[in-house]
Scaffold this motif. Structure first.
Motif, PDB file in Angstrom:
ATOM      1  N   SER A 126      86.595 -17.220   4.098  1.00  0.00           N
ATOM      2  CA  SER A 126      85.269 -17.267   5.143  1.00  0.00           C
ATOM      3  C   SER A 126      84.086 -16.468   4.373  1.00  0.00           C
ATOM      4  O   SER A 126      82.860 -16.847   4.529  1.00  0.00           O
ATOM      5  CB  SER A 126      85.601 -16.736   6.437  1.00  0.00           C
ATOM      6  OG  SER A 126      85.857 -15.380   6.442  1.00  0.00           O
ATOM      7  N   ARG A 140      80.796 -18.132   3.084  1.00  0.00           N
ATOM      8  CA  ARG A 140      79.297 -17.517   3.548  1.00  0.00           C
ATOM      9  C   ARG A 140      78.479 -17.033   2.457  1.00  0.00           C
ATOM     10  O   ARG A 140      77.177 -17.609   2.397  1.00  0.00           O
ATOM     11  CB  ARG A 140      79.679 -16.311   4.522  1.00  0.00           C
ATOM     12  CG  ARG A 140      78.491 -15.846   5.213  1.00  0.00           C
ATOM     13  CD  ARG A 140      78.862 -14.416   5.852  1.00  0.00           C
ATOM     14  NE  ARG A 140      79.075 -13.326   4.947  1.00  0.00           N
ATOM     15  CZ  ARG A 140      79.640 -12.283   5.283  1.00  0.00           C
ATOM     16  NH1 ARG A 140      79.602 -11.793   6.500  1.00  0.00           N
ATOM     17  NH2 ARG A 140      79.818 -11.318   4.516  1.00  0.00           N
ATOM     18  N   PHE A 178      82.906 -21.880   6.610  1.00  0.00           N
ATOM     19  CA  PHE A 178      82.949 -20.284   6.963  1.00  0.00           C
ATOM     20  C   PHE A 178      83.256 -20.294   8.643  1.00  0.00           C
ATOM     21  O   PHE A 178      83.808 -19.548   8.749  1.00  0.00           O
ATOM     22  CB  PHE A 178      81.441 -19.846   6.636  1.00  0.00           C
ATOM     23  CG  PHE A 178      80.969 -18.646   7.331  1.00  0.00           C
ATOM     24  CD1 PHE A 178      81.808 -17.430   7.398  1.00  0.00           C
ATOM     25  CD2 PHE A 178      79.986 -18.901   8.442  1.00  0.00           C
ATOM     26  CE1 PHE A 178      81.161 -16.348   8.316  1.00  0.00           C
ATOM     27  CE2 PHE A 178      79.643 -17.596   8.980  1.00  0.00           C
ATOM     28  CZ  PHE A 178      80.270 -16.396   8.759  1.00  0.00           C
ATOM     29  N   GLU A 223      86.958 -21.201   9.392  1.00  0.00           N
ATOM     30  CA  GLU A 223      87.865 -20.153   9.011  1.00  0.00           C
ATOM     31  C   GLU A 223      87.672 -18.650   9.586  1.00  0.00           C
ATOM     32  O   GLU A 223      88.762 -18.068   9.783  1.00  0.00           O
ATOM     33  CB  GLU A 223      87.614 -19.783   7.272  1.00  0.00           C
ATOM     34  CG  GLU A 223      88.220 -21.227   6.512  1.00  0.00           C
ATOM     35  CD  GLU A 223      87.844 -21.184   5.299  1.00  0.00           C
ATOM     36  OE1 GLU A 223      87.052 -20.271   4.850  1.00  0.00           O
ATOM     37  OE2 GLU A 223      88.133 -21.842   4.319  1.00  0.00           O
ATOM     38  N   ARG A 224      86.373 -18.463   9.824  1.00  0.00           N
ATOM     39  CA  ARG A 224      86.284 -17.179  10.615  1.00  0.00           C
ATOM     40  C   ARG A 224      87.018 -17.355  12.088  1.00  0.00           C
ATOM     41  O   ARG A 224      87.434 -16.325  12.714  1.00  0.00           O
ATOM     42  CB  ARG A 224      84.644 -16.674  10.711  1.00  0.00           C
ATOM     43  CG  ARG A 224      84.430 -15.344  11.163  1.00  0.00           C
ATOM     44  CD  ARG A 224      82.929 -15.545  11.101  1.00  0.00           C
ATOM     45  NE  ARG A 224      82.742 -13.886  11.697  1.00  0.00           N
ATOM     46  CZ  ARG A 224      82.228 -12.961  10.526  1.00  0.00           C
ATOM     47  NH1 ARG A 224      82.654 -13.213   9.562  1.00  0.00           N
ATOM     48  NH2 ARG A 224      82.064 -11.761  11.116  1.00  0.00           N
TER      49      ARG A 224
END
Length: 233
Positions: A143, A147, A183, A186-187
């Protein structure tokens, strides 16, 4: 007396996840800059080449990587993390039956507004040597890498539009959008994995310790009135 450079590096890269997720894209951006510096401006060609065994070039490369890493970390933290919190995470928590909500219903998360519920929960899992921590750190790495790439590709998109390279600009902007989506997903997956593990750990402890004596939840056990002794006439 502490070394200022070590202090700066320690603030930039607090863990191996950030070393890969922030430093690697920043170093790639600096390498692209050195390879195309003549096209950017002819005067930049006089800079020492870090890829030609030049000590001065290597030093400039390292300093530029640290500077770009600081900018990427600050901007991505202030802009993209805030975007994730308000436009993705909060909406997902309201619309779905999340593990976060289940953990909150059992009061498994901290109520201290100065502490991060996610990091406190992850620390508790680390203290218990929970095997899910390794999977969470892998998702964190992915992530943070996505990002950083989101921000860097967004910068490239702006430059391409300024140079009126519209097709390349749209392609670069589309890839930046895909990285932003990756991002966020997955976060979210990492946070849900943490709260799921915390929830399941609680129930494993409940099976070993009855709910009345569980250290994780304080419940008043109903008191029963003592029976009066029977008298025999």
């Amino acid at each position: 007396m502490s070394n200022p450079l070590n202090t700066l590096i320690g603030k930039l890269f607090t863990d191996p996840v950030e070393q890969v997720g922030i430093a690697l894209p920043s170093a790639t951006l600096v390498a692209v800059f050195f390879n195309y510096r003549e096209q950017i401006h002819p005067a930049l060609q006089r800079l020492p080449d870090p890829f030609a065994a030049s000590t001065a070039g290597a030093l400039i490369f390292m300093l530029l990587t640290l500077a770009i890493s600081l900018i990427v970390k600050r901007l991505s933290h202030d802009i993209l993390n805030t975007t994730y919190d308000y436009l993705y995470r909060n909406r997902k928590r309201q619309k779905t039956d999340s593990w976060y909500r289940r953990a909150q219903n059992l009061a498994l998360t901290t109520n201290d507004p100065l502490l991060s519920q996610y990091h406190e929960a992850l620390d508790r899992l680390r203290d218990n040597d929970n095997p899910v921590v390794a999977k969470v750190e892998a998702l964190q790495l992915q992530s943070k890498l996505a990002r950083s790439l989101t921000l860097i590709l967004a910068i490239f998109t702006v430059v391409l539009f300024i140079e009126k390279l519209l097709l390349l600009g749209w392609v670069c902007g589309g890839v930046s959008g895909l990285m932003l989506s990756s991002f966020c997903k997955e976060r979210w997956a990492a946070s849900e994995m943490v709260y799921q593990a915390l929830y399941e750990t609680y129930y494993r402890q409940e099976r070993r310790h009855p709910i009345w004596t569980s250290p994780m939840m304080s419940i008043n056990k109903p008191r029963t009135q003592p029976r009066e002794p029977e008298t025999v006439d």
